[in-house]
Design an enzyme around this catalytic site. Sequence first.
Site, mmCIF file in Angstrom:
data_model
loop_
_atom_site.group_PDB
_atom_site.id
_atom_site.type_symbol
_atom_site.label_atom_id
_atom_site.label_comp_id
_atom_site.label_asym_id
_atom_site.label_seq_id
_atom_site.Cartn_x
_atom_site.Cartn_y
_atom_site.Cartn_z
ATOM 1 N N ARG A 133 0.828 4.315 18.394
ATOM 2 C CA ARG A 133 -0.545 4.742 18.132
ATOM 3 C C ARG A 133 -1.523 4.068 19.093
ATOM 4 N NH1 ARG A 133 -1.203 4.115 11.723
ATOM 5 N NH2 ARG A 133 0.695 2.879 11.883
ATOM 6 N N ARG A 184 -8.413 8.222 3.573
ATOM 7 C CA ARG A 184 -9.335 7.170 3.127
ATOM 8 C C ARG A 184 -10.161 6.644 4.291
ATOM 9 N NH1 ARG A 184 -9.098 2.019 4.033
ATOM 10 N NH2 ARG A 184 -6.976 2.255 4.867
ATOM 11 N N ARG A 185 -9.484 6.371 5.402
ATOM 12 C CA ARG A 185 -10.209 5.856 6.564
ATOM 13 C C ARG A 185 -11.143 6.899 7.161
ATOM 14 N NH1 ARG A 185 -4.682 3.108 8.860
ATOM 15 N NH2 ARG A 185 -4.919 1.064 7.889
ATOM 16 N N ARG A 244 -0.041 9.859 14.068
ATOM 17 C CA ARG A 244 1.077 9.253 13.349
ATOM 18 C C ARG A 244 1.904 8.413 14.298
ATOM 19 N NH1 ARG A 244 3.457 11.662 9.016
ATOM 20 N NH2 ARG A 244 4.673 9.726 8.994
ATOM 21 N N ASN A 290 4.469 4.597 14.891
ATOM 22 C CA ASN A 290 4.378 3.163 14.640
ATOM 23 C C ASN A 290 3.149 2.579 15.339
ATOM 24 O OD1 ASN A 290 5.072 2.630 17.390
ATOM 25 N ND2 ASN A 290 7.243 2.845 16.882
ATOM 26 N N LYS A 319 0.820 -1.212 0.000
ATOM 27 C CA LYS A 319 0.000 0.000 0.000
ATOM 28 C C LYS A 319 0.857 1.268 0.000
ATOM 29 C CE LYS A 319 -0.747 0.467 5.010
ATOM 30 N NZ LYS A 319 -1.777 0.608 6.063
ATOM 31 N N ASP A 320 2.154 1.145 0.312
ATOM 32 C CA ASP A 320 3.050 2.304 0.294
ATOM 33 C C ASP A 320 3.642 2.565 -1.086
ATOM 34 O OD1 ASP A 320 2.728 2.709 3.032
ATOM 35 O OD2 ASP A 320 4.462 1.468 3.556
ATOM 36 N N THR A 375 -6.499 8.454 13.235
ATOM 37 C CA THR A 375 -6.001 7.844 12.003
ATOM 38 C C THR A 375 -5.238 8.892 11.206
ATOM 39 O OG1 THR A 375 -6.568 6.788 9.911
ATOM 40 C CG2 THR A 375 -8.190 8.311 10.806
ATOM 41 N N CYS A 413 -1.718 9.534 -1.291
ATOM 42 C CA CYS A 413 -2.165 9.684 0.087
ATOM 43 C C CYS A 413 -2.980 10.957 0.307
ATOM 44 C CB CYS A 413 -0.953 9.690 1.019
ATOM 45 S SG CYS A 413 -0.061 8.124 1.082
#
Length: 320
Positions: free
Chosen positions: A163, A139-140, A157, A159, A90-91, A135, A250
């Site tokens: 989060r 998109r989310r 933001r 890791n 996805k990246d 988030t 993004c």
Amino acid sequence: MKETANRVIVVGTRQSALALTQTGQVIDQLQKLSDEHGFSYTFEVKKIVTKGDRILDVTLSKVGGKGLFVKEIEQALIDGDIDLAVHSMKDMPYELPEGLMNGAIPLRVDPRDCLVMKEGLQSIEDLPEGARVGTSSLRRSCQLKHARPDLRLESIRGNIDSRIRKLETEGFDAVVLATAGLTRMGWQDRISAIVPVDVCIPAVGQGALGIECRTDDLQIRELLALLNDRESELAVRAERGFLGALNGGCQVPIGAYAVLVEAEAGREPVLELTGMVGSPDGEILLKEQLRGTNPEQLGRDVAAALVERGADRILAEIGG
């Protein structure tokens, strides 16, 4: 196969715990395949810091598009400092640099999003009115706002572990994460609820890894071909075809989810692809679902259907 000369294969990766864990899992699989097929390969890891890792105080949509977590790694690949790279698919941008290719897409794990919530909450419906949800993904947030306009979606933001900790330290009611990341870390018990695909279409390639290599490195390509999972590859190709047709990144709320629905012997597999484009505020949410046998063409067809319904105007308005 004939035994090859000894070779140390250098594998590039980001240095987050998740990136190192999934890279280690890929190396274990490659080492097993190497031994089974008579290759004399050993592997070592090279950690690389990317722009997306350095900038943590700005939302992804403001930092830039896709490529934030891969460009430095791709440059190391081009320069010959590494022999292959393990990315979260996805990246990865749709267009790869000249001379590089996706050598394999291993078996995909659950591509859906999930919620990690305060104790006692078990679904998105359980979240109280006005709940704070963290988030970094447009998109989310777009899709969750559409489903629950009362929710307060806020940027978060870091890791996975940091989060999750913000549930306690910063008073969030829930954070939205990729199920695949928690699964690969062995943290499935932290998942409060899976977000259904009809509520939140996953990111393009979510749950899949992309193993990138140089097109002229035939030894590596031969090895990676053994790791490739055909069904995962077809699904991701359809989703990436959709991404490429819309030139998405993004900065815009774009999602796609492909599944294999027919796979009879001697016939082309049939894929079903659902594509989504929405406005950042969640007020507009366009979805289209089609079936086809050509992954890239299916992606383009779903994108074209959404453009006919106004997706191009949404993308133009928010700089897509």
